[in-house]
Design a protein around this motif. Structure first.
Motif, PDB file in Angstrom:
ATOM      1  N   GLN A   1     -17.195  72.108  -6.469  1.00 34.85           N
ATOM      2  CA  GLN A   1     -17.776  72.324  -7.794  1.00 34.85           C
ATOM      3  C   GLN A   1     -18.199  73.778  -7.902  1.00 34.85           C
ATOM      4  O   GLN A   1     -18.978  74.266  -7.095  1.00 34.85           O
ATOM      5  N   ILE A   2     -17.663  74.476  -8.907  1.00 33.13           N
ATOM      6  CA  ILE A   2     -17.982  75.890  -9.056  1.00 33.13           C
ATOM      7  C   ILE A   2     -18.807  76.172 -10.306  1.00 33.13           C
ATOM      8  O   ILE A   2     -19.334  77.270 -10.462  1.00 33.13           O
ATOM      9  N   ASP A   3     -18.917  75.180 -11.208  1.00 31.84           N
ATOM     10  CA  ASP A   3     -19.697  75.372 -12.427  1.00 31.84           C
ATOM     11  C   ASP A   3     -20.125  74.003 -12.945  1.00 31.84           C
ATOM     12  O   ASP A   3     -19.374  73.037 -12.826  1.00 31.84           O
ATOM     13  N   SER A   4     -21.333  73.937 -13.490  1.00 30.47           N
ATOM     14  CA  SER A   4     -21.820  72.670 -14.014  1.00 30.47           C
ATOM     15  C   SER A   4     -22.851  72.909 -15.107  1.00 30.47           C
ATOM     16  O   SER A   4     -23.664  73.828 -15.003  1.00 30.47           O
ATOM     17  N   GLY A   5     -22.802  72.081 -16.142  1.00 34.75           N
ATOM     18  CA  GLY A   5     -23.827  72.111 -17.169  1.00 34.75           C
ATOM     19  C   GLY A   5     -23.563  73.017 -18.346  1.00 34.75           C
ATOM     20  O   GLY A   5     -24.333  73.035 -19.292  1.00 34.75           O
ATOM     21  N   GLY A   6     -22.487  73.754 -18.322  1.00 31.56           N
ATOM     22  CA  GLY A   6     -22.170  74.624 -19.447  1.00 31.56           C
ATOM     23  C   GLY A   6     -21.344  73.892 -20.484  1.00 31.56           C
ATOM     24  O   GLY A   6     -20.918  72.754 -20.282  1.00 31.56           O
ATOM     25  N   VAL A   7     -21.134  74.543 -21.619  1.00 30.40           N
ATOM     26  CA  VAL A   7     -20.293  73.984 -22.671  1.00 30.40           C
ATOM     27  C   VAL A   7     -19.106  74.914 -22.916  1.00 30.40           C
ATOM     28  O   VAL A   7     -19.204  76.132 -22.747  1.00 30.40           O
ATOM     29  N   ILE A   8     -18.000  74.321 -23.306  1.00 34.67           N
ATOM     30  CA  ILE A   8     -16.800  75.103 -23.610  1.00 34.67           C
ATOM     31  C   ILE A   8     -16.998  75.785 -24.959  1.00 34.67           C
ATOM     32  O   ILE A   8     -17.332  75.132 -25.948  1.00 34.67           O
ATOM     33  N   ILE A   9     -16.827  77.096 -24.983  1.00 35.16           N
ATOM     34  CA  ILE A   9     -16.961  77.810 -26.251  1.00 35.16           C
ATOM     35  C   ILE A   9     -15.624  78.348 -26.751  1.00 35.16           C
ATOM     36  O   ILE A   9     -15.510  78.721 -27.912  1.00 35.16           O
ATOM     37  N   ARG A  10     -14.628  78.358 -25.850  1.00 33.96           N
ATOM     38  CA  ARG A  10     -13.322  78.883 -26.227  1.00 33.96           C
ATOM     39  C   ARG A  10     -12.308  78.456 -25.183  1.00 33.96           C
ATOM     40  O   ARG A  10     -12.629  78.337 -24.006  1.00 33.96           O
ATOM     41  N   PHE A  11     -11.060  78.269 -25.606  1.00 32.61           N
ATOM     42  CA  PHE A  11     -10.006  77.963 -24.646  1.00 32.61           C
ATOM     43  C   PHE A  11      -8.661  78.346 -25.224  1.00 32.61           C
ATOM     44  O   PHE A  11      -8.488  78.458 -26.431  1.00 32.61           O
ATOM     45  N   ASP A  12      -7.718  78.584 -24.326  1.00 33.09           N
ATOM     46  CA  ASP A  12      -6.331  78.784 -24.710  1.00 33.09           C
ATOM     47  C   ASP A  12      -5.461  78.147 -23.637  1.00 33.09           C
ATOM     48  O   ASP A  12      -5.959  77.379 -22.820  1.00 33.09           O
ATOM     49  N   SER A  13      -4.204  78.462 -23.602  1.00 33.01           N
ATOM     50  CA  SER A  13      -3.295  77.794 -22.671  1.00 33.01           C
ATOM     51  C   SER A  13      -3.507  78.205 -21.214  1.00 33.01           C
ATOM     52  O   SER A  13      -3.053  77.510 -20.309  1.00 33.01           O
ATOM     53  N   LYS A  14      -4.228  79.296 -20.967  1.00 34.12           N
ATOM     54  CA  LYS A  14      -4.425  79.767 -19.597  1.00 34.12           C
ATOM     55  C   LYS A  14      -5.880  79.761 -19.144  1.00 34.12           C
ATOM     56  O   LYS A  14      -6.150  79.671 -17.950  1.00 34.12           O
ATOM     57  N   THR A  15      -6.835  79.893 -20.070  1.00 33.04           N
ATOM     58  CA  THR A  15      -8.230  80.121 -19.696  1.00 33.04           C
ATOM     59  C   THR A  15      -9.173  79.232 -20.498  1.00 33.04           C
ATOM     60  O   THR A  15      -8.963  78.998 -21.680  1.00 33.04           O
ATOM     61  N   ILE A  16     -10.227  78.769 -19.818  1.00 35.58           N
ATOM     62  CA  ILE A  16     -11.318  78.038 -20.460  1.00 35.58           C
ATOM     63  C   ILE A  16     -12.574  78.883 -20.285  1.00 35.58           C
ATOM     64  O   ILE A  16     -12.893  79.298 -19.178  1.00 35.58           O
ATOM     65  N   VAL A  17     -13.301  79.142 -21.373  1.00 40.28           N
ATOM     66  CA  VAL A  17     -14.540  79.914 -21.317  1.00 40.28           C
ATOM     67  C   VAL A  17     -15.706  78.934 -21.449  1.00 40.28           C
ATOM     68  O   VAL A  17     -15.787  78.184 -22.419  1.00 40.28           O
ATOM     69  N   VAL A  18     -16.590  78.973 -20.429  1.00 36.66           N
ATOM     70  CA  VAL A  18     -17.736  78.074 -20.389  1.00 36.66           C
ATOM     71  C   VAL A  18     -19.013  78.912 -20.464  1.00 36.66           C
ATOM     72  O   VAL A  18     -19.161  79.890 -19.731  1.00 36.66           O
ATOM     73  N   GLN A  19     -19.930  78.504 -21.346  1.00 38.04           N
ATOM     74  CA  GLN A  19     -21.204  79.210 -21.483  1.00 38.04           C
ATOM     75  C   GLN A  19     -22.321  78.308 -20.971  1.00 38.04           C
ATOM     76  O   GLN A  19     -22.511  77.200 -21.448  1.00 38.04           O
ATOM     77  N   SER A  20     -23.085  78.814 -19.982  1.00 41.75           N
ATOM     78  CA  SER A  20     -24.183  78.058 -19.393  1.00 41.75           C
ATOM     79  C   SER A  20     -25.533  78.455 -19.978  1.00 41.75           C
ATOM     80  O   SER A  20     -26.457  77.651 -20.010  1.00 41.75           O
ATOM     81  N   SER A  21     -25.657  79.711 -20.392  1.00 39.35           N
ATOM     82  CA  SER A  21     -26.880  80.187 -21.036  1.00 39.35           C
ATOM     83  C   SER A  21     -26.488  81.295 -22.000  1.00 39.35           C
ATOM     84  O   SER A  21     -25.311  81.608 -22.146  1.00 39.35           O
ATOM     85  N   VAL A  22     -27.462  81.915 -22.610  1.00 41.12           N
ATOM     86  CA  VAL A  22     -27.182  82.925 -23.634  1.00 41.12           C
ATOM     87  C   VAL A  22     -26.272  84.030 -23.115  1.00 41.12           C
ATOM     88  O   VAL A  22     -25.318  84.434 -23.778  1.00 41.12           O
ATOM     89  N   SER A  23     -26.527  84.506 -21.919  1.00 40.62           N
ATOM     90  CA  SER A  23     -25.745  85.629 -21.402  1.00 40.62           C
ATOM     91  C   SER A  23     -24.828  85.262 -20.239  1.00 40.62           C
ATOM     92  O   SER A  23     -24.264  86.139 -19.602  1.00 40.62           O
ATOM     93  N   ASP A  24     -24.665  83.979 -19.948  1.00 41.64           N
ATOM     94  CA  ASP A  24     -23.866  83.550 -18.805  1.00 41.64           C
ATOM     95  C   ASP A  24     -22.560  82.923 -19.269  1.00 41.64           C
ATOM     96  O   ASP A  24     -22.522  81.777 -19.702  1.00 41.64           O
TER      97      ASP A  24
END
Length: 70
Positions: free
Chosen positions: A31-54
């Motif tokens: 497990q490398i990340d937990s508790g964040g929400v997906i804010i953006r995605f495309d066919s290669k990358t998923i962007v997860v935000q855990s806090s305001v600046s993370d």
């Protein structure tokens, strides 16, 4: 008890992003990340935000994504 569901399709990622479900991210069975929400995605990358600046950028090919619902 929380319910986990693996995210695989575009529709899965879109639903998780729209509903702001928290996600867990695994890479190489760790497990490398937990508790964040997906804010953006495309066919290669998923962007997860855990806090305001993370922000974390995860490869769709190298990682597994699971949504967590309570």
């Amino acid at each position: 008890m929380p319910t986990q569901r693996r995210l695989e399709t575009e529709a899965d990622f879109q639903e998780a992003m729209d509903m702001k479900y928290k996600v867990r991210v695994f890479q190489d069975n760790h497990q490398i990340d937990s508790g964040g929400v997906i804010i953006r995605f495309d066919s290669k990358t998923i962007v997860v935000q855990s806090s305001v600046s993370d922000l974390a950028y995860h490869s769709r090919m190298d990682c597994e994504f699971f949504e967590i619902r309570k």
